[in-house]
Design a protein around this motif. Structure first.
Motif, PDB file in Angstrom:
ATOM      1  N   UNK A  36       0.838  -1.209   0.000  1.00  0.00           N
ATOM      2  CA  UNK A  36       0.000   0.000   0.000  1.00  0.00           C
ATOM      3  C   UNK A  36       0.868   1.251   0.000  1.00  0.00           C
ATOM      4  N   UNK A  37       1.873   1.271   0.850  1.00  0.00           N
ATOM      5  CA  UNK A  37       2.747   2.435   0.922  1.00  0.00           C
ATOM      6  C   UNK A  37       3.354   2.722  -0.456  1.00  0.00           C
ATOM      7  N   UNK A  38       3.974   1.704  -1.036  1.00  0.00           N
ATOM      8  CA  UNK A  38       4.691   1.914  -2.297  1.00  0.00           C
ATOM      9  C   UNK A  38       3.757   2.114  -3.481  1.00  0.00           C
ATOM     10  N   UNK A  39       2.555   1.594  -3.423  1.00  0.00           N
ATOM     11  CA  UNK A  39       1.578   1.898  -4.473  1.00  0.00           C
ATOM     12  C   UNK A  39       1.176   3.366  -4.401  1.00  0.00           C
ATOM     13  N   UNK A  40       1.065   3.894  -3.189  1.00  0.00           N
ATOM     14  CA  UNK A  40       0.780   5.325  -3.047  1.00  0.00           C
ATOM     15  C   UNK A  40       1.941   6.164  -3.570  1.00  0.00           C
ATOM     16  N   UNK A  41       3.170   5.723  -3.335  1.00  0.00           N
ATOM     17  CA  UNK A  41       4.329   6.430  -3.887  1.00  0.00           C
ATOM     18  C   UNK A  41       4.216   6.461  -5.412  1.00  0.00           C
ATOM     19  N   UNK A  42       3.861   5.326  -6.004  1.00  0.00           N
ATOM     20  CA  UNK A  42       3.714   5.256  -7.461  1.00  0.00           C
ATOM     21  C   UNK A  42       2.592   6.179  -7.952  1.00  0.00           C
ATOM     22  N   UNK A  43       1.517   6.283  -7.198  1.00  0.00           N
ATOM     23  CA  UNK A  43       0.427   7.191  -7.565  1.00  0.00           C
ATOM     24  C   UNK A  43       0.916   8.632  -7.566  1.00  0.00           C
ATOM     25  N   UNK A  44       1.674   8.998  -6.554  1.00  0.00           N
ATOM     26  CA  UNK A  44       2.163  10.373  -6.433  1.00  0.00           C
ATOM     27  C   UNK A  44       3.162  10.706  -7.533  1.00  0.00           C
ATOM     28  N   UNK A  45       4.058   9.785  -7.831  1.00  0.00           N
ATOM     29  CA  UNK A  45       5.113  10.053  -8.809  1.00  0.00           C
ATOM     30  C   UNK A  45       4.683   9.777 -10.246  1.00  0.00           C
ATOM     31  N   UNK A  46       3.568   9.076 -10.417  1.00  0.00           N
ATOM     32  CA  UNK A  46       3.106   8.669 -11.748  1.00  0.00           C
ATOM     33  C   UNK A  46       4.202   7.891 -12.481  1.00  0.00           C
ATOM     34  N   UNK A  47       4.941   7.099 -11.710  1.00  0.00           N
ATOM     35  CA  UNK A  47       6.065   6.347 -12.263  1.00  0.00           C
ATOM     36  C   UNK A  47       5.590   5.264 -13.228  1.00  0.00           C
TER      37      UNK A  47
END
Length: 184
Positions: free
Chosen positions: A145-156
């Motif tokens: 969940x944490x890292x999926x949110x990071x991906x959402x924020x960065x649009x990586x």
């Protein structure tokens, strides 16, 4: 939760601070900074609602009781080497994860398991892999969940360090993998 995070002028500093307290002190500053740089994304100038919510949840997740325990690696002798190897292993797994492959045996998993075993002064055996998979698997939903949110924020477009780490732990915990590959 959202209003509390938005009112913090130093919200990003607090998130970075949570990682600073979580990453073991024996990890060199340069390596800790590289991990923190991936784990603490900058919000875009005009974030969409989903990005703001993802950022707010990052703050909440760092307060979860399991957050600092997972990264502390209490039974690891050489935390600096382990963290360095985990970054390398993430790179090995990134293309497979990006391709949508399910967690599976392979070079990245072998590298990951050997790194974990070496860091604990143990051998990479099927029993070790079963033990480590069981030890790590329970916290994967929190970190995914944490890292999926990071991906959402960065649009990586490419999987981040945490997503590949979760994939490797899931591969380690998978009953499909039969043990370590022969040494090369």
């Amino acid at each position: 939760m959202l209003s509390r995070v938005q009112r913090l002028p130093d919200a990003q500093d607090r998130l970075a601070g949570a990682w600073g307290q979580t990453i073991p002190a024996s990890v060199p500053a340069r390596l800790a900074d590289a991990i923190t740089a991936q784990a603490v994304p900058e919000l875009p100038e005009n974030p969409a609602a989903e990005v703001v919510l993802a950022d707010a949840e990052l703050h909440a997740l760092t307060r979860h009781q399991d957050f600092p325990l997972y990264w502390a690696c209490p039974n690891v002798r050489d935390k600096a080497s382990l963290y360095s190897e985990l970054l390398d292993t993430s790179e090995l797994a990134a293309d497979t994860v990006a391709g949508g492959e399910p967690p599976q045996p392979g070079e990245a998993l072998d590298h990951f398991s050997r790194a974990c075993a070496r860091s604990r002064g143990e051998d990479d055996t099927p029993g070790f892999r079963t033990f480590m998979g069981a030890q790590l698997h329970g916290t994967i939903p929190l970190f995914r969940r944490y890292w999926q949110h990071v991906a959402t924020i960065t649009a990586a477009q490419r999987p981040n360090l945490g997503i590949t780490h979760c994939w490797l732990v899931e591969a380690l915990a998978s009953r499909q993998q039969a043990g370590p590959a022969p040494a090369r």
